[in-house]
Design a protein around this motif. Structure first.
Motif, PDB file in Angstrom:
ATOM      1  N   ILE A  19       0.855  -1.190   0.000  1.00  0.00           N
ATOM      2  CA  ILE A  19       0.000   0.000   0.000  1.00  0.00           C
ATOM      3  C   ILE A  19       0.889   1.237   0.000  1.00  0.00           C
ATOM      4  N   TYR A  20       0.722   2.068  -1.015  1.00  0.00           N
ATOM      5  CA  TYR A  20       1.524   3.288  -1.147  1.00  0.00           C
ATOM      6  C   TYR A  20       0.662   4.504  -0.820  1.00  0.00           C
ATOM      7  N   ASP A  21       1.234   5.448  -0.091  1.00  0.00           N
ATOM      8  CA  ASP A  21       0.498   6.659   0.277  1.00  0.00           C
ATOM      9  C   ASP A  21       0.405   7.653  -0.873  1.00  0.00           C
ATOM     10  N   ALA A  22       1.338   7.583  -1.817  1.00  0.00           N
ATOM     11  CA  ALA A  22       1.352   8.503  -2.958  1.00  0.00           C
ATOM     12  C   ALA A  22       1.952   7.786  -4.163  1.00  0.00           C
ATOM     13  N   PRO A  23       1.550   8.148  -5.385  1.00  0.00           N
ATOM     14  CA  PRO A  23       2.084   7.488  -6.586  1.00  0.00           C
ATOM     15  C   PRO A  23       3.610   7.564  -6.673  1.00  0.00           C
ATOM     16  N   ARG A  24       4.204   8.687  -6.207  1.00  0.00           N
ATOM     17  CA  ARG A  24       5.655   8.819  -6.298  1.00  0.00           C
ATOM     18  C   ARG A  24       6.388   7.803  -5.416  1.00  0.00           C
ATOM     19  N   ASP A  25       5.716   7.322  -4.352  1.00  0.00           N
ATOM     20  CA  ASP A  25       6.344   6.328  -3.481  1.00  0.00           C
ATOM     21  C   ASP A  25       6.552   5.009  -4.204  1.00  0.00           C
ATOM     22  N   ARG A  26       5.686   4.713  -5.143  1.00  0.00           N
ATOM     23  CA  ARG A  26       5.843   3.492  -5.934  1.00  0.00           C
ATOM     24  C   ARG A  26       7.112   3.572  -6.785  1.00  0.00           C
ATOM     25  N   LEU A  27       7.356   4.746  -7.371  1.00  0.00           N
ATOM     26  CA  LEU A  27       8.574   4.944  -8.159  1.00  0.00           C
ATOM     27  C   LEU A  27       9.814   4.894  -7.268  1.00  0.00           C
ATOM     28  N   LYS A  28       9.731   5.498  -6.086  1.00  0.00           N
ATOM     29  CA  LYS A  28      10.860   5.449  -5.148  1.00  0.00           C
ATOM     30  C   LYS A  28      11.198   4.010  -4.760  1.00  0.00           C
ATOM     31  N   GLN A  29      10.159   3.214  -4.511  1.00  0.00           N
ATOM     32  CA  GLN A  29      10.387   1.827  -4.122  1.00  0.00           C
ATOM     33  C   GLN A  29      11.033   1.041  -5.253  1.00  0.00           C
ATOM     34  N   PHE A  30      10.735   1.406  -6.466  1.00  0.00           N
ATOM     35  CA  PHE A  30      11.306   0.710  -7.621  1.00  0.00           C
ATOM     36  C   PHE A  30      12.773   1.085  -7.845  1.00  0.00           C
ATOM     37  N   VAL A  31      13.141   2.352  -7.559  1.00  0.00           N
ATOM     38  CA  VAL A  31      14.475   2.841  -7.907  1.00  0.00           C
ATOM     39  C   VAL A  31      15.448   2.831  -6.729  1.00  0.00           C
ATOM     40  N   PHE A  32      15.078   3.447  -5.609  1.00  0.00           N
ATOM     41  CA  PHE A  32      16.033   3.712  -4.531  1.00  0.00           C
ATOM     42  C   PHE A  32      16.633   2.469  -3.874  1.00  0.00           C
ATOM     43  N   PRO A  33      15.878   1.397  -3.626  1.00  0.00           N
ATOM     44  CA  PRO A  33      16.491   0.223  -3.003  1.00  0.00           C
ATOM     45  C   PRO A  33      17.662  -0.345  -3.793  1.00  0.00           C
ATOM     46  N   ARG A  34      17.615  -0.208  -5.116  1.00  0.00           N
ATOM     47  CA  ARG A  34      18.712  -0.715  -5.939  1.00  0.00           C
ATOM     48  C   ARG A  34      20.000   0.066  -5.673  1.00  0.00           C
ATOM     49  N   PHE A  35      19.878   1.375  -5.527  1.00  0.00           N
ATOM     50  CA  PHE A  35      21.062   2.192  -5.199  1.00  0.00           C
ATOM     51  C   PHE A  35      21.566   1.879  -3.797  1.00  0.00           C
ATOM     52  N   SER A  36      20.641   1.633  -2.877  1.00  0.00           N
ATOM     53  CA  SER A  36      21.040   1.325  -1.502  1.00  0.00           C
ATOM     54  C   SER A  36      21.852   0.045  -1.442  1.00  0.00           C
ATOM     55  N   PHE A  37      21.463  -0.956  -2.222  1.00  0.00           N
ATOM     56  CA  PHE A  37      22.216  -2.206  -2.253  1.00  0.00           C
ATOM     57  C   PHE A  37      23.613  -1.985  -2.839  1.00  0.00           C
ATOM     58  N   LEU A  38      23.703  -1.114  -3.845  1.00  0.00           N
ATOM     59  CA  LEU A  38      24.995  -0.863  -4.487  1.00  0.00           C
ATOM     60  C   LEU A  38      25.992  -0.214  -3.542  1.00  0.00           C
ATOM     61  N   ILE A  39      25.494   0.647  -2.656  1.00  0.00           N
ATOM     62  CA  ILE A  39      26.417   1.343  -1.746  1.00  0.00           C
ATOM     63  C   ILE A  39      26.464   0.683  -0.367  1.00  0.00           C
ATOM     64  N   GLY A  40      25.796  -0.461  -0.249  1.00  0.00           N
ATOM     65  CA  GLY A  40      25.896  -1.234   0.984  1.00  0.00           C
ATOM     66  C   GLY A  40      25.026  -0.755   2.125  1.00  0.00           C
ATOM     67  N   LYS A  41      23.982   0.019   1.847  1.00  0.00           N
ATOM     68  CA  LYS A  41      23.073   0.490   2.899  1.00  0.00           C
ATOM     69  C   LYS A  41      21.782  -0.332   2.911  1.00  0.00           C
ATOM     70  N   THR A  42      21.159  -0.340   4.071  1.00  0.00           N
ATOM     71  CA  THR A  42      19.870  -1.009   4.181  1.00  0.00           C
ATOM     72  C   THR A  42      18.813  -0.187   3.456  1.00  0.00           C
ATOM     73  N   PRO A  43      18.098  -0.781   2.485  1.00  0.00           N
ATOM     74  CA  PRO A  43      17.131   0.004   1.702  1.00  0.00           C
ATOM     75  C   PRO A  43      15.926   0.430   2.539  1.00  0.00           C
ATOM     76  N   LYS A  44      15.430   1.618   2.262  1.00  0.00           N
ATOM     77  CA  LYS A  44      14.245   2.119   2.923  1.00  0.00           C
ATOM     78  C   LYS A  44      12.994   1.569   2.229  1.00  0.00           C
TER      79      LYS A  44
END
Length: 328
Positions: A19-44
């Motif tokens: 369940i997403y609170d806003a449409p932009r959160d769906r895009l964030k979930q698709f993009v940002f976790p991949r960058f977090s894995f690349l730099i070794g951080k726990t994805p939000k």
């Protein structure tokens, strides 16, 4: 028990949605976790998880009729869609032994641009019937649906009642091993509902496995061997139809919040004072024994509805207080 004796086996089935609170959160979930894995951080996580079903398990034997009850949003329709294969579970498994005919929602599986005749042939073909087999049953389907010349009209021109008539008539004439009905009959008129229930009872007598989802506990107790009650995606009660329906009526069916205002008979007033004389027994409606269920610890013999003046009546204005008076 051998699987040859089982029609439906549901094992640890769960269904979760993001369940997403806003449409932009769906895009964030698709993009940002991949960058977090690349730099070794726990994805939000940018979504909330909603469990429509949570670790549901049960079996339905061949020839058994099982009712499923629960408030809106309890997970009933989600469960049936997973059983029918139109929805995939997040985890768990479902095993089906036989051909399923399902009436999950109004006109489910119909193409609104096709005529009624074309939809009958299409639905039956999906169920594995040949054109010759459908042709042999077509007149029976049309007679049961009783929609007249509209059978040659596009389904988009149908009323809701006409659509459910044709959908139900088609589903019951494909000779299913398992029939699933999910509140679809609620839109039909009384005469058609009665005809459908008679047909379902005939199907039950013929040994077809039936799953019946309805808020009508009377239909569950009259037709089902067993029942299960869903609450917030989990099985809250499972067992004999009468026992489960009693539990449903005691809890979810009433729908009262703890702060709901209830009117007791002693609260009914006449000209600002307490009513001293209850309605006469002769003015009350008797309850026939054949419609009883429960433990029998308290037996209501007659009942009536009274307005704020203490008068027995069956007509009330919106928002008006009334009392249910009974003798036990």
């Amino acid at each position: 028990m051998s699987f040859n004796d089982i029609a439906i086996r549901v094992t640890n089935v769960s269904k979760r949605y993001q369940i997403y609170d806003a449409p932009r959160d769906r895009l964030k979930q698709f993009v940002f976790p991949r960058f977090s894995f690349l730099i070794g951080k726990t994805p939000k996580q940018y979504f909330r998880e909603f469990a429509a079903l949570d670790d549901v398990s049960f079996e339905v034997k061949k020839g058994e009729t099982v009712g499923i009850v629960g408030r809106n949003g309890a997970g009933k329709s989600t469960l049936l869609q997973i059983i029918c294969g139109t929805l995939s579970p997040t985890s768990g498994s479902v095993q089906i032994n036989g051909r399923i005919a399902a009436l999950l929602e109004l006109g489910s599986g119909f193409n609104i641009e096709f005529t009624g005749r074309e939809n009958v042939y299409m639905y039956a073909a999906v169920m594995g019937l040949s054109n010759e087999e459908v042709g042999d049953r077509f007149e029976e389907i049309v007679t049961f649906a009783d929609i007249g010349d509209f059978i040659e009209q596009p389904v988009k021109n149908y009323s809701s009642g006409m659509m459910v008539r044709l959908a139900f008539a088609t589903a019951i004439h494909v000779d299913p091993d398992i029939l699933i009905v999910d509140e679809a009959l609620a839109v039909g008129d009384f005469a058609f509902q009665h005809k459908c229930m008679l047909k379902i009872r005939q199907i039950i007598t013929n040994g077809v496995t039936v799953l019946l989802v309805t808020h009508d506990v009377g239909a569950v107790m009259a037709n089902c061997n067993r029942a299960l009650m869903l609450r917030k995606g989990s099985i809250y009660a499972i067992g004999g139809a009468a026992e489960v329906c009693d539990r449903y009526l005691e809890t979810d069916a009433a729908g009262f919040d703890k702060d709901s205002e209830l009117l007791h008979p002693e609260d009914v007033t006449t000209n600002g004072s307490k009513q001293q004389t209850p309605p006469r027994i002769a003015d009350m409606q008797p309850i026939e024994p054949s419609y009883r269920w429960g433990s029998g610890q308290i037996v209501i013999t007659a009942w009536s509805l009274v307005d704020v003046s203490g008068k027995v009546t069956n007509s009330f204005h919106f928002g008006e207080k009334n009392a249910f008076v009974y003798t036990a």
